[in-house]
Scaffold this motif. Sequence first.
Motif, PDB file in Angstrom:
ATOM      1  N   ASN A 133       0.805  -1.217   0.000  1.00 30.14           N
ATOM      2  CA  ASN A 133       0.000   0.000   0.000  1.00 30.14           C
ATOM      3  C   ASN A 133       0.842   1.273   0.000  1.00 30.14           C
ATOM      4  N   TYR A 134       2.066   1.197  -0.541  1.00 32.18           N
ATOM      5  CA  TYR A 134       2.895   2.380  -0.705  1.00 32.18           C
ATOM      6  C   TYR A 134       2.297   3.307  -1.767  1.00 32.18           C
ATOM      7  N   SER A 135       2.674   4.571  -1.701  1.00 32.97           N
ATOM      8  CA  SER A 135       2.259   5.533  -2.714  1.00 32.97           C
ATOM      9  C   SER A 135       3.312   6.624  -2.831  1.00 32.97           C
ATOM     10  N   ALA A 136       3.538   7.102  -4.062  1.00 37.16           N
ATOM     11  CA  ALA A 136       4.446   8.227  -4.284  1.00 37.16           C
ATOM     12  C   ALA A 136       3.645   9.513  -4.174  1.00 37.16           C
ATOM     13  N   ARG A 137       4.017  10.373  -3.252  1.00 40.60           N
ATOM     14  CA  ARG A 137       3.261  11.591  -2.966  1.00 40.60           C
ATOM     15  C   ARG A 137       3.963  12.830  -3.508  1.00 40.60           C
ATOM     16  N   ASP A 138       3.196  13.692  -4.188  1.00 43.22           N
ATOM     17  CA  ASP A 138       3.667  14.992  -4.647  1.00 43.22           C
ATOM     18  C   ASP A 138       3.207  16.023  -3.638  1.00 43.22           C
ATOM     19  N   LEU A 139       4.128  16.651  -2.926  1.00 39.00           N
ATOM     20  CA  LEU A 139       3.764  17.573  -1.847  1.00 39.00           C
ATOM     21  C   LEU A 139       3.093  18.850  -2.344  1.00 39.00           C
ATOM     22  N   PRO A 161       1.022   4.616   3.966  1.00 36.99           N
ATOM     23  CA  PRO A 161      -0.040   5.543   4.363  1.00 36.99           C
ATOM     24  C   PRO A 161      -0.121   5.701   5.877  1.00 36.99           C
ATOM     25  N   TYR A 162      -0.856   6.718   6.281  1.00 37.11           N
ATOM     26  CA  TYR A 162      -1.130   6.940   7.692  1.00 37.11           C
ATOM     27  C   TYR A 162      -2.317   6.075   8.113  1.00 37.11           C
ATOM     28  N   PHE A 172      -4.902   6.425   5.072  1.00 42.45           N
ATOM     29  CA  PHE A 172      -4.972   7.855   4.763  1.00 42.45           C
ATOM     30  C   PHE A 172      -3.664   8.288   4.083  1.00 42.45           C
ATOM     31  N   TYR A 173      -3.783   8.687   2.815  1.00 41.00           N
ATOM     32  CA  TYR A 173      -2.622   9.128   2.055  1.00 41.00           C
ATOM     33  C   TYR A 173      -2.511  10.660   2.031  1.00 41.00           C
ATOM     34  N   CYS A 174      -3.603  11.335   1.700  1.00 44.16           N
ATOM     35  CA  CYS A 174      -3.577  12.800   1.590  1.00 44.16           C
ATOM     36  C   CYS A 174      -3.299  13.467   2.929  1.00 44.16           C
ATOM     37  N   GLU A 175      -3.598  12.771   4.012  1.00 43.80           N
ATOM     38  CA  GLU A 175      -3.373  13.328   5.346  1.00 43.80           C
ATOM     39  C   GLU A 175      -1.903  13.646   5.578  1.00 43.80           C
ATOM     40  N   LEU A 176      -1.016  12.924   4.913  1.00 47.02           N
ATOM     41  CA  LEU A 176       0.416  13.109   5.114  1.00 47.02           C
ATOM     42  C   LEU A 176       0.869  14.527   4.752  1.00 47.02           C
ATOM     43  N   SER A 177       0.316  15.073   3.678  1.00 47.31           N
ATOM     44  CA  SER A 177       0.757  16.391   3.211  1.00 47.31           C
ATOM     45  C   SER A 177      -0.285  17.481   3.446  1.00 47.31           C
ATOM     46  N   ARG A 178      -1.389  17.147   4.087  1.00 44.04           N
ATOM     47  CA  ARG A 178      -2.482  18.108   4.243  1.00 44.04           C
ATOM     48  C   ARG A 178      -2.081  19.329   5.071  1.00 44.04           C
TER      49      ARG A 178
END
Length: 203
Positions: A133-139, A161-162, A172-178
Amino acid sequence: MNKLIFIIIILSTYLSFGQKSDSLSLKIDYGVKSEEFQDYLLMKYIDFYKVKASDKNLKDKSFTIISKEYWNKNLTRIDTVINLSNTARKITTDSLKFNIITEKINKDSLQIYFSFKGLFSTTRKFKTTEANNYSARDLSNGIETKFEYGNSFPLIVYSLPYKDPKYPGYLFYCELSREGIPPEQWGEKFNLEHYIIFEMKFE
């Protein structure tokens, strides 16, 4: 009259300096146009990003990309992925376009591919946990941003993810950079077992 001329000269000088560019624009777009192919990439745990850096002073500049690996809240390794300053290659125009593809290639390995249009491409591999469940995040979340020459900035973060204890079973993926929290603090803030920051610098 002399005082007025002096003020005009000062203002002209100020505006002239204000127009000088000491930063570049960076735009990162996620995914591909085909919805069907995008579904295929998601099924294979593949993330695809298109990046464009632009500035009138970008020509003849070089860049570096480094990786910072975090395990159990600790920075365990820093590695140079790309260092253009050690080669004869330079950026040849006022823009640089490249693609980033990340893929979980087996149960405990990441493969990341950088393709720089008109320059070169390179692939690197990193150890991961066995989670899928990894994901590459663009900040920047797809928003065009400005970065200063000579300063490193997070390009993408490959992360687990969180998992909020209040909502068991949810990821929760978007929570990381929110909240704009620096990725160096994600391990402590979100109790992440593992993630990798890929930082870029133009100079």
